[in-house]
Design an enzyme around this catalytic site. Structure first.
Site, PDB file in Angstrom:
ATOM      1  N   HIS A  87       1.038  -0.989  -0.051  1.00  0.00           N
ATOM      2  CA  HIS A  87       0.185  -0.166  -0.127  1.00  0.00           C
ATOM      3  C   HIS A  87       1.099   1.328  -0.115  1.00  0.00           C
ATOM      4  CE1 HIS A  87      -4.417  -1.837   0.676  1.00  0.00           C
ATOM      5  NE2 HIS A  87      -3.541  -2.844   1.252  1.00  0.00           N
ATOM      6  N   LYS A 143      -8.132  13.862   5.043  1.00  0.00           N
ATOM      7  CA  LYS A 143      -7.580  12.873   4.766  1.00  0.00           C
ATOM      8  C   LYS A 143      -6.808  13.132   6.027  1.00  0.00           C
ATOM      9  CE  LYS A 143      -6.205  13.987   0.730  1.00  0.00           C
ATOM     10  NZ  LYS A 143      -6.638  12.923  -0.830  1.00  0.00           N
ATOM     11  N   ARG A 144      -5.743  11.896   6.264  1.00  0.00           N
ATOM     12  CA  ARG A 144      -5.087  12.291   6.832  1.00  0.00           C
ATOM     13  C   ARG A 144      -3.848  13.009   6.490  1.00  0.00           C
ATOM     14  NH1 ARG A 144      -3.931   8.214  11.501  1.00  0.00           N
ATOM     15  NH2 ARG A 144      -1.980   9.682  11.617  1.00  0.00           N
ATOM     16  N   LYS A 149       0.832  14.213   0.953  1.00  0.00           N
ATOM     17  CA  LYS A 149      -0.305  14.846   0.860  1.00  0.00           C
ATOM     18  C   LYS A 149      -0.209  16.402   0.174  1.00  0.00           C
ATOM     19  CE  LYS A 149      -2.647  10.596   3.079  1.00  0.00           C
ATOM     20  NZ  LYS A 149      -3.435   9.651   2.217  1.00  0.00           N
ATOM     21  N   THR A 176      -8.497   6.260  -1.987  1.00  0.00           N
ATOM     22  CA  THR A 176     -10.126   5.953  -2.303  1.00  0.00           C
ATOM     23  C   THR A 176     -10.876   6.994  -1.629  1.00  0.00           C
ATOM     24  OG1 THR A 176      -9.423   5.063   0.274  1.00  0.00           O
ATOM     25  CG2 THR A 176      -9.358   3.781  -1.552  1.00  0.00           C
ATOM     26  N   LYS A 219     -15.014   8.409  -3.797  1.00  0.00           N
ATOM     27  CA  LYS A 219     -15.542   8.240  -3.421  1.00  0.00           C
ATOM     28  C   LYS A 219     -16.291   9.914  -3.687  1.00  0.00           C
ATOM     29  CE  LYS A 219     -14.277   5.864   0.849  1.00  0.00           C
ATOM     30  NZ  LYS A 219     -13.367   5.498   1.584  1.00  0.00           N
TER      31      LYS A 219
HETATM   32  C1  26W Z   1       3.855   1.096   9.518  1.00  0.00           C
HETATM   33  C2  26W Z   1       3.606   1.757   9.442  1.00  0.00           C
HETATM   34  C3  26W Z   1       2.100   2.615   8.558  1.00  0.00           C
HETATM   35  C4  26W Z   1       1.607   1.893   8.999  1.00  0.00           C
HETATM   36  C5  26W Z   1       0.299   2.092   7.410  1.00  0.00           C
HETATM   37  C6  26W Z   1       3.620   2.561   6.772  1.00  0.00           C
HETATM   38  C7  26W Z   1       2.009   2.312   6.498  1.00  0.00           C
HETATM   39  C8  26W Z   1       0.881   2.422   6.742  1.00  0.00           C
HETATM   40  C9  26W Z   1      -0.211   1.789   5.521  1.00  0.00           C
HETATM   41  C10 26W Z   1       0.633   1.613   4.422  1.00  0.00           C
HETATM   42  C11 26W Z   1      -0.614   3.535   4.969  1.00  0.00           C
HETATM   43  C12 26W Z   1      -1.662   3.407   3.923  1.00  0.00           C
HETATM   44  O1  26W Z   1      -3.430   3.650   4.879  1.00  0.00           O
HETATM   45  N1  26W Z   1      -1.750   3.260   2.762  1.00  0.00           N
HETATM   46  C13 26W Z   1      -2.467   3.950   2.166  1.00  0.00           C
HETATM   47  O2  26W Z   1      -3.329   2.625   1.431  1.00  0.00           O
HETATM   48  C14 26W Z   1      -4.913   2.814   0.619  1.00  0.00           C
HETATM   49  C15 26W Z   1      -5.316   1.886   0.589  1.00  0.00           C
HETATM   50  O3  26W Z   1      -4.803   1.337  -0.474  1.00  0.00           O
HETATM   51  C16 26W Z   1      -4.056   3.892  -0.615  1.00  0.00           C
HETATM   52  O4  26W Z   1      -5.712   4.420  -0.973  1.00  0.00           O
HETATM   53  C17 26W Z   1      -3.967   5.145  -0.177  1.00  0.00           C
HETATM   54  O5  26W Z   1      -3.094   5.478  -1.278  1.00  0.00           O
HETATM   55  C18 26W Z   1      -2.123   4.337   0.812  1.00  0.00           C
HETATM   56  O6  26W Z   1      -1.482   5.604   1.367  1.00  0.00           O
END
Ligand code: 26W
Length: 870
Positions: A417, A608-609, A614, A716, A720
């Site tokens: 992701h 969003k976060r 971003k 995503t 929406k």
């Molecule tokens: C280990 C810390 C950590 C925690 C969460 C690293 C990475 C993440 C996630 C991978 C971050 C995340 O939410 N990624 C998002 O995933 C969505 C679903 O696929 C995408 O639509 C977003 O672009 C992406 O940033």
């Protein structure tokens, strides 16, 4: 009071297609719910009148099934309130009515599950995710069971308003952002299209923190969704597994010529299952979400307690329970703390034990696991599943290494992701050896065989082997969880076309070359039930009336709206739905922030976060430039805009928190400036959540998707918004590219560098300083911020932001600023042509069907899991 008393001046119009979809769950008419649901604000509150008038905003009458269905539900809810909760209707609070209603619906869901039971499925999907950002469940349950209006009537007869009951449900915020929300959409879609599936995660006592603002600074408070229990879940103490940590590995005495290894953990924790049912569209299928709660083996150390050490007596219990206590609030950066690794192993090991036990009970032989189970790893958080499944197969079931590796690599699949370097998980070898000694042995062996295989083929150069190794030795020795997941998986997928290409060409390029078919693309999707039918009933009703009720089952029928994109009567209705949602959002903004906004203005939304990539800061800097432009020419015909922000920053992310503070300080200056008046307003809504998103998205005119190209894996929220008819202003990043391909380049506002342009620019020396020099508008905006115009009490407050832009600007804000300004002014002009604007908006709604998570799940089912739909 009986249902007959409700006015029925218009005959109900139930399309036959809907009736044929009836289940055994009650009156088939109730499946027509979405058609007849009033928009929330039209509902009279606490109405006890016998003659409830049909809410003004809809033309069809209340359709709630037969009177008996209402009576049955009413009495069932009343009984739950009395006998399960011990409350009387007179003393019950909305929260009690919520619990009573949820408990009643839970029974209907179980009934649906039993009705749809088709014996043991040939193959199940197991979706392992450290996060499930579910939000509220009641509207999913009501709408998918077709019981919204029946329940509304039943509660009304008890003097209770369904909307107030729904408001009393806390959000299940067991996730940070995109990845967790995607898992929730996928669960709903799998139940809707009939993929036999189970989600596995952690039952956090405290989900994502509650955000408030203190003078514009983010403050975090614990979130307490379980404070009054969770009526949706079934605790399953009989499904408890023992999870080990630490200790040592011993060798067994050689039997039949094989030496077996045994892990003797120093510490054990119990994982107790809690199941939340997930009911699909029309109640045809029900799947489960199994969330693990951590408990100690022994609740109290009696010897210590009796010795007077009352605190020490429960220390082990506290340590065990800490594992499922809180969700880690960091998103897109790996924090690398031991508790996080304990969480990851805890839920992965419990899930693997559970699914292997189920498989063996059903099929006898663990070797056939790949034929009957497909495990999806949602990012690397459950990547420890690779050595854990190997350990179970080798040490518990006695398989040979070759057989165990075959089973593992034909059962596991991995979704990536993010490619951001700081988000790629790695764990220090030393920590893994201490916490998971047997797993570390297995990882070493997997890696040795992997590298040996290359050596055999003559590929021995050190740089190459270092790049494919599961162990990174460049700064201390660390296990690369992405490489581990990649190597152990049968298929690896990215989440948008661009992201998947970048996986192949960057982070995983060497591993990709070894097995070119392994990486596949599966562009993300969203569930239309939540993000269209439930969040925007007005627009859904308009779609149903225009293209037929079949659109509720087949979103491709939305295409039929295209023909109406310039039909004044249709446009007026489409615009009226938006206007009504904007008025509701304006009321919410006033209530939560005290800011008055004009619903006639362009609602420009970025929610969003908060993360530098971003580029909320790009939006804020453009806001400052616009403010300066309005001040310079106050009498020009400016397009009135409301800039709406919402989102949480990781508590430790200093720069992100400063961006929030800047947005709030700019908001104050702009909103208080009488010269600006209604031409520009800036709002930061606190505590962004799934529920808040459901209110904001249908009210947006413009959707900001402005990440640095190449950095947002998919997005995503972008889907929406476009589905609900907001126009996108965006970079060619993530799924924005595919959205442009679907809605058409003339119906989206694209700007900025593309991914390869970003890389080229980053290689140029002093690119930021030069870009600022070349843009007087950008320079002036940054000067204003740096000079303390928005922070007079602390002029240097935002220097960390402006200095970073001038010196480094990793996310290329300066490179894209002028083009962003240009496209925003083009948007101003487009807004002044309502016919053109609405035609674009309608074409967005009409062309977004492909972004349904049902489509995504069908692709996974066919091309990754090879599972049949039920
Ligand atoms: C280990 C810390 C950590 C925690 C969460 C690293 C990475 C993440 C996630 C991978 C971050 C995340 O939410 N990624 C998002 O995933 C969505 C679903 O696929 C995408 O639509 C977003 O672009 C992406 O940033």
């Amino acid at each position: 009071m009986r249902r007959q008393s409700i006015k029925r001046d218009n005959p109900p119009t139930i399309p036959p297609a809907l009736e044929s979809g009836a289940t055994t769950l009650g009156d088939p008419h109730v499946l027509n719910d979405v058609l007849t649901r009033p928009v929330p604000q039209d509902v009279a509150r606490d109405e006890r009148a016998t003659e409830a008038p049909a809410p003004a905003a809809w033309t069809a009458p209340v359709l709630s099934g037969s009177g008996d269905a209402v009576v049955d539900l009413r009495e069932a809810i009343r009984a739950k309130l009395t006998f399960a909760l011990g409350r009387t209707p007179e003393t019950a609070r909305p929260r009690d009515w919520f619990a009573a209603t949820a408990l009643t619906l839970r029974e209907r869901i179980v009934a649906a599950a039993l009705a749809s039971e088709r014996g043991v499925p040939n193959k199940r999907v197991y979706y392992l995710s450290l996060e499930f950002l579910i939000g509220r469940l009641m509207s999913d349950a009501l709408n998918n069971l077709g019981l919204t209006e029946t329940t509304r009537s039943a509660l009304r007869e008890l003097g209770i308003d369904l909307d107030a009951v729904q408001e009393a449900e806390p959000d299940a915020a067991l996730g940070n952002g995109g990845l967790g929300r995607l898992a929730a959409c996928f669960m709903e879609s799998m139940a809707s299209i009939g993929i036999p599936a189970m989600g596995y995660g952690i039952r956090y006592d405290h989900g994502l923190f509650r955000q408030s603002f203190e003078d514009g600074w983010q403050r975090e408070a614990p979130e307490t969704w379980l404070a009054e229990g969770n009526p949706w879940e079934f605790a399953r103490p009989e499904a408890t597994y023992t999870i080990g940590f630490g200790g040592s590995v011993t060798l067994s005495s050689p039997e039949e010529g094989v030496i077996r290894r045994h892990w003797q953990p120093a510490e054990t924790v119990r994982a107790v299952a809690h199941d939340v049912p997930v009911v699909g569209w029309r109640g045809r299928h029900v799947n489960g979400l199994r969330l693990w709660k951590a408990e100690a083996g022994e609740p109290v150390d009696l010897a210590r307690f009796n010795g007077g050490d009352h605190v020490g007596a429960v220390a082990a219990r506290m340590r065990a329970e800490a594992i499922s206590r809180v969700l880690y609030p960091s998103d897109s950066s790996a924090e690398g703390q031991e508790l996080r690794l304990r969480q990851e192993y805890f839920f992965t090991a419990a899930s693997i034990q559970d699914l292997v036990a189920r498989h063996v009970a059903e099929r006898g032989d663990v070797r056939s696991l790949p034929d009957h189970a497909a495990i999806q790893l949602n990012d690397t958080h459950p990547a420890i599943a690779v050595p854990e499944l190997m350990r179970v197969l080798l040490d518990v079931h006695g398989l040979s290494w070759e057989d165990a590796w075959h089973v593992t690599t034909h059962t596991l699949h991995y979704t990536n992701h993010t490619l951001l370097p700081e988000a790629l998980e790695t764990w220090p070898v030393e920590l893994m050896e201490r916490l998971l000694p047997r797993h570390m042995q297995i990882i070493y062996l997997i890696n040795w065989m992997h590298l040996e295989e290359q050596a055999k083929h003559g590929r021995q150069d050190a740089a190459y082997l270092a790049s494919i190794s599961l162990i990174d030795e460049s700064h201390g020795r660390r296990v690369r969880m992405g490489h581990l997941a990649f190597h152990g998986a049968r298929r690896v997928n990215g989440v948008s076309a661009l992201h998947t290409d970048l996986m192949r060409s960057t982070v995983f390029s060497d591993l990709h070359a070894l097995d070119p078919d392994k990486i596949v693309n599966k562009t993300n999707g969203i569930t239309f039930r939540r993000w269209f039918h439930n969040a925007n009933p007005g627009l859904t009703r308009l779609a149903v009336e225009t293209v037929g009720a079949g659109v509720l089952d087949d979103p491709e029928l939305l295409r039929g709206l295209e023909a109406r994109a310039e039909d004044p009567a249709f446009v007026a209705r489409y615009a009226a739905v938006r206007r009504e949602r904007k008025e509701a959002l304006a009321a919410l903004i006033a209530e939560r922030t005290g800011i008055d906004v004009d619903p006639a203005a362009l609602f420009d939304v970025q929610v969003k976060r908060i993360h530098e990539y971003k580029r909320q800061l790009l939006n804020v800097v453009e806001t400052v430039a616009l403010y300066q432009a309005i001040k310079a020419e106050p009498h020009r015909d400016w397009t009135p805009r409301v800039k709406i922000f919402a989102g949480k920053a990781a508590p430790s992310y200093v720069q992100a928190k400063l961006i929030i503070k800047l947005a709030c300080d700019v908001a104050k200056a702009v909103n208080d400036d009488p010269e600006v008046a209604d031409r520009l307003k800036v709002v930061f809504l606190p505590n962004y959540s799934v529920s808040l998103a459901e209110s904001i998205i249908p009210a947006a005119d413009l959707s900001e998707q402005i990440s640095t190209a190449g950095m947002e894996a998919s997005g995503t929220g972008n889907m929406k918004f476009a589905l609900n008819g907001a126009l996108t202003v965006g970079t060619l990043d993530g799924a924005n590219i595919e959205i442009r391909d679907h809605v058409g380049a003339e119906n989206i506002f694209i700007f900025g560098l593309e991914a390869d342009g970003v890389r080229a620019r980053q290689a140029e020396p002093d690119y930021a300083a030069r870009a600022i020099q070349a843009s007087p508008r950008l320079a002036a905006a940054l000067d204003m911020i740096a000079a303390g115009r928005f922070s007079p009490e602390e002029p240097g407050r935002f220097r960390p932001l402006t200095d970073d832009l001038r010196r480094r600007d990793q996310y290329l804000l300066t490179a894209d600023f002028d083009d962003y300004w240009r496209v925003q002014r083009a948007i101003d002009a487009a807004w002044r042509d309502p016919r053109g604007w609405w035609a674009k908006a309608i074409r967005n709604t009409a062309r977004m069907a492909w972004f349904s998570s049902d489509r995504a799940m069908r692709e996974y089912a066919e091309e990754i899991w090879r599972v049949r739909l039920g």
